[in-house]
Motif scaffolding. Structure first.
Motif, PDB file in Angstrom:
ATOM      1  N   UNK A 189       0.755  -1.328   0.328  1.00 36.32           N
ATOM      2  CA  UNK A 189       0.217  -0.106   0.031  1.00 36.32           C
ATOM      3  C   UNK A 189       1.331   1.456   0.218  1.00 36.32           C
ATOM      4  N   UNK A 190       2.006   1.359   0.715  1.00 36.75           N
ATOM      5  CA  UNK A 190       3.052   2.540   0.931  1.00 36.75           C
ATOM      6  C   UNK A 190       3.508   2.395  -0.528  1.00 36.75           C
ATOM      7  N   UNK A 191       3.981   1.444  -1.171  1.00 34.60           N
ATOM      8  CA  UNK A 191       4.473   1.509  -2.381  1.00 34.60           C
ATOM      9  C   UNK A 191       3.366   2.448  -3.614  1.00 34.60           C
ATOM     10  N   UNK A 192       2.110   1.753  -4.065  1.00 35.21           N
ATOM     11  CA  UNK A 192       1.030   2.089  -4.134  1.00 35.21           C
ATOM     12  C   UNK A 192       0.893   4.069  -4.262  1.00 35.21           C
ATOM     13  N   UNK A 193       1.313   3.939  -2.956  1.00 36.04           N
ATOM     14  CA  UNK A 193       0.823   5.393  -2.450  1.00 36.04           C
ATOM     15  C   UNK A 193       2.306   6.252  -3.198  1.00 36.04           C
ATOM     16  N   UNK A 194       3.403   6.071  -2.830  1.00 31.93           N
ATOM     17  CA  UNK A 194       4.754   6.720  -3.224  1.00 31.93           C
ATOM     18  C   UNK A 194       4.215   7.012  -4.486  1.00 31.93           C
ATOM     19  N   UNK A 195       3.876   5.777  -5.390  1.00 29.93           N
ATOM     20  CA  UNK A 195       3.837   5.957  -6.967  1.00 29.93           C
ATOM     21  C   UNK A 195       2.533   7.394  -7.447  1.00 29.93           C
ATOM     22  N   UNK A 196       1.839   6.937  -6.802  1.00 27.35           N
ATOM     23  CA  UNK A 196       0.859   8.298  -6.513  1.00 27.35           C
ATOM     24  C   UNK A 196       1.559   9.602  -6.686  1.00 27.35           C
ATOM     25  N   UNK A 197       2.168   9.291  -5.662  1.00 26.58           N
ATOM     26  CA  UNK A 197       3.331  11.183  -4.878  1.00 26.58           C
ATOM     27  C   UNK A 197       3.969  11.475  -6.269  1.00 26.58           C
ATOM     28  N   UNK A 198       4.843  10.285  -6.977  1.00 25.29           N
ATOM     29  CA  UNK A 198       5.131  10.920  -7.453  1.00 25.29           C
ATOM     30  C   UNK A 198       5.086  11.519  -9.291  1.00 25.29           C
ATOM     31  N   UNK A 199       3.944  10.785  -9.188  1.00 29.76           N
ATOM     32  CA  UNK A 199       2.777  11.107 -10.451  1.00 29.76           C
ATOM     33  C   UNK A 199       2.585  13.040 -10.690  1.00 29.76           C
ATOM     34  N   UNK A 200       3.030  13.202  -9.125  1.00 24.57           N
ATOM     35  CA  UNK A 200       2.484  14.490  -8.451  1.00 24.57           C
ATOM     36  C   UNK A 200       3.933  15.535  -8.861  1.00 24.57           C
ATOM     37  N   UNK A 201       3.895  16.049  -9.772  1.00 23.46           N
ATOM     38  CA  UNK A 201       5.721  17.128 -10.248  1.00 23.46           C
ATOM     39  C   UNK A 201       5.495  18.211  -9.314  1.00 23.46           C
ATOM     40  N   UNK A 202       6.247  18.695  -8.461  1.00 22.91           N
ATOM     41  CA  UNK A 202       6.912  20.216  -7.369  1.00 22.91           C
ATOM     42  C   UNK A 202       7.399  21.055  -8.600  1.00 22.91           C
ATOM     43  N   UNK A 203       7.648  22.031  -7.392  1.00 21.33           N
ATOM     44  CA  UNK A 203       8.873  22.553  -7.947  1.00 21.33           C
ATOM     45  C   UNK A 203      10.250  22.017  -6.765  1.00 21.33           C
ATOM     46  N   UNK A 204      10.640  21.508  -7.123  1.00 20.50           N
ATOM     47  CA  UNK A 204      12.541  21.615  -6.241  1.00 20.50           C
ATOM     48  C   UNK A 204      13.238  22.436  -5.028  1.00 20.50           C
ATOM     49  N   UNK A 205      13.307  23.665  -6.119  1.00 21.92           N
ATOM     50  CA  UNK A 205      13.284  24.875  -5.054  1.00 21.92           C
ATOM     51  C   UNK A 205      12.964  26.307  -5.702  1.00 21.92           C
ATOM     52  N   UNK A 206      13.490  27.293  -5.116  1.00 23.18           N
ATOM     53  CA  UNK A 206      12.600  28.242  -5.415  1.00 23.18           C
ATOM     54  C   UNK A 206      13.232  28.688  -6.943  1.00 23.18           C
ATOM     55  N   UNK A 207      12.455  29.334  -7.512  1.00 18.80           N
ATOM     56  CA  UNK A 207      13.295  30.128  -9.475  1.00 18.80           C
ATOM     57  C   UNK A 207      12.501  30.799 -10.394  1.00 18.80           C
ATOM     58  N   UNK A 208      12.695  30.763 -11.424  1.00 17.34           N
ATOM     59  CA  UNK A 208      12.362  30.993 -12.725  1.00 17.34           C
ATOM     60  C   UNK A 208      11.919  29.665 -13.754  1.00 17.34           C
TER      61      UNK A 208
END
Length: 478
Positions: A189-208
């Motif tokens: 279940x945790x593995x499937x939840x991690x896959x779902x999170x990885x399909x949500x792409x976020x900014x790794x740091x502040x920038x342009x």
């Protein structure tokens, strides 16, 4: 045979060979020959002599005009000058650098999927953790729900086995098997939840952000770039310096940067890192400086001219770049000043020699009947004084013409100067100024415009706009 005075006399001609006396006397008489010369032939000789004399006179005046045209008719060339200045320059090193972002990545996906949501605009500023792209996770969500149900059921079975072992109603192996089943389902279940999170792409740091490279509904595989993210305030500039400069640069030394995209603008920064090794191929050291770049004008990938401002300064002699003349003999400048006594004496000697040559040539042409008149005139005044007076008259007329011409534009132009060729050695060039390491001491007036009309020792006139102390002063480059 007749003998006269002891000598035999010639035989007399025969009678038929004798000419009548009148005819013999007429042929032997010169007056008779002149009388018989045609009139047109005598007149042609006179005309030819007159034309020859006229041609010689014209040739004389042409030659005299060519020799003395510069002194009598044409004024000296007008030039612009500026003073060679002594200024203080800071020691510095120059290099070409490349701008690099403090942090810069191409945001990608770790897992494949279909683009379901794009939450950013091209070229905008984002903060760390802000959502950029979301992929379709419906399959993973369903799998997660099934795994969570199985996990919950395995949890109940494990709890039951623990109660039974306390009463001694079950074997220890059954308890361990129930626990393993529960933990396995929880991990899935945790593995499937991690896959779902990885399909949500976020900014790794502040920038342009840059320009997005995906579209809604597009299927992207693992590692596909989505958008570029750069942190450019502050920004790095990397450049290389010669091995000899390794001991001169260190952290905290100031640098100045100029980019072609912003002409006339200078960006300031400081050295923040120096590579500990020397490149074997180029024998150079890599240096990194940090520029604040608060307005984000500088961008990664730009080329820039970097100047490292070293501590300490030195006194140098600088001249405008336009004063430097380079030819096959070397690098030179034209220095304007009064002629030295030796040059003045040579000019006087050349003028006297020209006067003597002109007088001798003219006397030879005119000669004869005019000799007495000229001799009488020369007796009243010495030849040298006469020539000197004539030269003074010509010089006075030329000076009057120059002053008149200078007066038309305002202040009279400065005259009585010559341009001298001075060979120099040059050093650094900063802006519009060039360092002169040898040849000038500072304070000399050098020609900045009109060099094509000059030669060594030629007389010049300084234009009123640049003459003397009225020359436009330019700020010294530090």
């Amino acid at each position: 045979m007749k003998v006269i005075d002891g000598r035999p006399a010639l035989p007399e001609p025969e009678a038929h060979e004798r000419l009548p006396a009148p005819e013999r006397d007429e042929r032997a008489s010169p007056e008779g020959a002149r009388d018989r010369t045609p009139f047109w032939r005598r007149r042609g000789v006179l005309i030819g002599a007159a034309l020859l004399l006229l041609a010689l006179l014209v040739l004389f005046f042409l030659l005299r005009g060519g020799d003395g045209g510069e002194e009598q008719g044409q004024p000296p060339p007008t030039v612009s000058v500026e003073e060679a200045r002594r200024v203080a320059w800071n020691d510095q090193l120059s290099a070409v650098g490349t701008l690099e972002a403090i942090q810069g990545v191409d945001v990608t996906t770790e897992l494949g999927g279909t683009v379901e949501e794009i939450s950013f605009e091209n070229g905008t500023e984002v903060e760390e953790g802000e959502l950029l792209v979301r992929l379709d996770t419906s399959t993973e969500q369903a799998a997660l729900a099934a795994l969570e149900a199985q996990r919950d059921q395995a949890r109940l079975a494990y709890d039951r086995q623990q109660r039974l072992i306390e009463r001694g109603a079950t074997a220890e192996a059954d308890v361990e098997a129930a626990r393993a089943t529960f933990e396995g389902l929880a991990a899935q279940a945790e593995q499937t939840r991690a896959a779902i999170d990885k399909k949500t792409i976020e900014a790794p740091f502040s920038g342009t952000l840059g320009i997005r490279e995906v579209s809604l509904g597009q299927y992207v595989g693992a590692g596909t770039p989505v958008v570029t993210l750069q942190q450019i305030a502050p920004i790095y500039v990397n450049f290389e310096l010669p091995e000899a400069a390794f001991g001169l640069v260190e952290g905290g030394v100031e640098v100045e940067l100029q980019a072609d995209s912003f002409p006339g603008r200078t960006f300031a920064g400081r050295i923040t890192a120096v590579s500990p090794e020397i490149a074997e191929e180029t024998r150079s050291v890599t240096v990194q400086a940090t520029i604040p770049n608060e307005d984000q004008a500088l961008r990664p990938g730009m080329f820039a001219d970097v100047t490292v401002l070293l501590p300490g300064e030195r006194q140098v002699v600088v001249v405008p770049q336009t004063a430097i003349a380079r030819n096959a003999y070397g690098t030179a400048v034209y220095v304007v000043g009064p002629p030295d006594p030796e040059e003045q004496q040579r000019q006087r000697e050349r003028g006297e020699a020209a006067e003597e040559e002109d007088g001798g040539f003219l006397g030879g042409l005119l000669g004869g009947g005019n000799g007495e008149g000229q001799g009488g005139d020369a007796s009243d005044e010495e030849p040298g004084q006469a020539r000197s007076g004539a030269g003074q008259r010509r010089g006075g007329n030329a000076a009057d013409g120059q002053n008149a011409r200078g007066g038309e534009g305002g202040a009279p132009a400065e005259t009585g100067l010559v341009a001298k060729t001075v060979f120099v050695e040059t050093g650094e060039q900063r802006g519009l100024d060039v360092e002169v390491t040898e040849g000038l001491q500072g304070g000399e007036r050098v020609v900045t415009a009109g060099q094509l009309k000059l030669d060594d020792g030629v007389a010049v006139t300084i234009g009123d706009q640049d003459a003397g102390e009225g020359a436009t002063e330019r700020p010294a480059v530090p």
